[in-house]
Scaffold this active site. Structure first.
Site, short mmCIF file in Angstrom:
data_model
loop_
_atom_site.label_atom_id
_atom_site.label_comp_id
_atom_site.label_asym_id
_atom_site.label_seq_id
_atom_site.Cartn_x
_atom_site.Cartn_y
_atom_site.Cartn_z
N GLY A 39 0.84 -1.19 0.00
CA GLY A 39 0.00 0.00 0.00
C GLY A 39 0.87 1.24 0.00
N GLY A 42 2.14 5.65 4.44
CA GLY A 42 1.14 6.24 5.31
C GLY A 42 -0.20 5.53 5.28
CB SER A 43 -1.54 2.74 3.26
OG SER A 43 -0.53 1.75 3.43
CB SER A 113 5.95 -4.09 -2.74
OG SER A 113 4.80 -4.22 -1.94
#
Length: 213
Positions: A39, A42-43, A113
């Protein structure tokens, strides 16, 4: 661009070990796998991965967590953030994760990623049911509003190049095994979703308090 060619050395031979993966799995009484959290920055990847590992630890499961920033302090400290280096970063993590799976552990990885091809390479290193892709789905505007490390601000100012979501793309998983929406669920609820998936598919054993979500 200089392309490095990896030569196969005929003098390097795989050494067969007396203790094999099946032996470790039997002793640990769990099904090893990679929980691959992906993600935007900061997700909430690291936060949720930490919460999941803590819950697994409380249940007596054997785990290890690989975090994006932590591995750059050692294993990958020689890598920058160019596209080539980021690909190599994920390749190394995939190989390390494979070793953890071979040791019988449940390994959790928290990395942006951003490229599907890199995640597919990591997936190809283990058996089809040993890789669980977890998409921590948080809109860019929310991640940017959190900005816990001030990275989005620096990226907007041009101080950070190739920053995912700003100057470099993020390719969302097309068919993740687990899709977590952090706008709808709390950290605890996200943790329960992952734990219940592991129980449902036989990676760990559950109890009567599970399957709440």
């Amino acid at each position: 661009m200089i392309e490095k060619k990896h030569e196969t050395n005929e003098n390097i031979i795989w050494h067969k070990q007396h203790v094999e993966k099946e032996d470790r799995v039997r002793v640990l009484s769990q099904k090893p796998c990679i929980l691959w959290f992906t993600g935007l920055s900061g997700s909430g990847k690291s936060t949720i991965a930490n919460a999941v590992e803590l819950e697994l630890f409380k249940r007596g499961r054997k785990t290890y967590l690989l975090d994006g920033d932590n591995v750059r302090h050692g294993l990958n400290k020689d890598l920058g953030f160019s596209e080539i280096d980021r690909i190599e970063n994920i390749r190394r993590i995939g190989e390390v994760s494979k070793l953890f799976v071979d040791s019988g552990l449940i390994v959790l990885t928290a990395f942006i990623s951003p490229f599907r091809s890199d995640r597919q390479i990591a997936k190809s290193l283990v058996k089809y049911d040993e890789f669980i892709e977890i998409f921590v789905d948080t809109p860019l505007e929310i991640c940017e509003s959190r900005d816990p490390k001030g990275l989005y601000k620096k990226a907007r100012e041009g101080a950070i190049k190739n920053f995912t979501g700003i100057s470099s793309p993020y390719e969302e998983p097309e068919e993740p095994h687990i899709h977590i929406n952090t706008e709808k669920h709390t950290v605890q609820e996200c943790t329960d979703i992952v734990i219940n998936h592991l129980i449902k598919h036989g990676y760990i054993q559950g109890d009567e308090n599970d399957y709440a979500i």
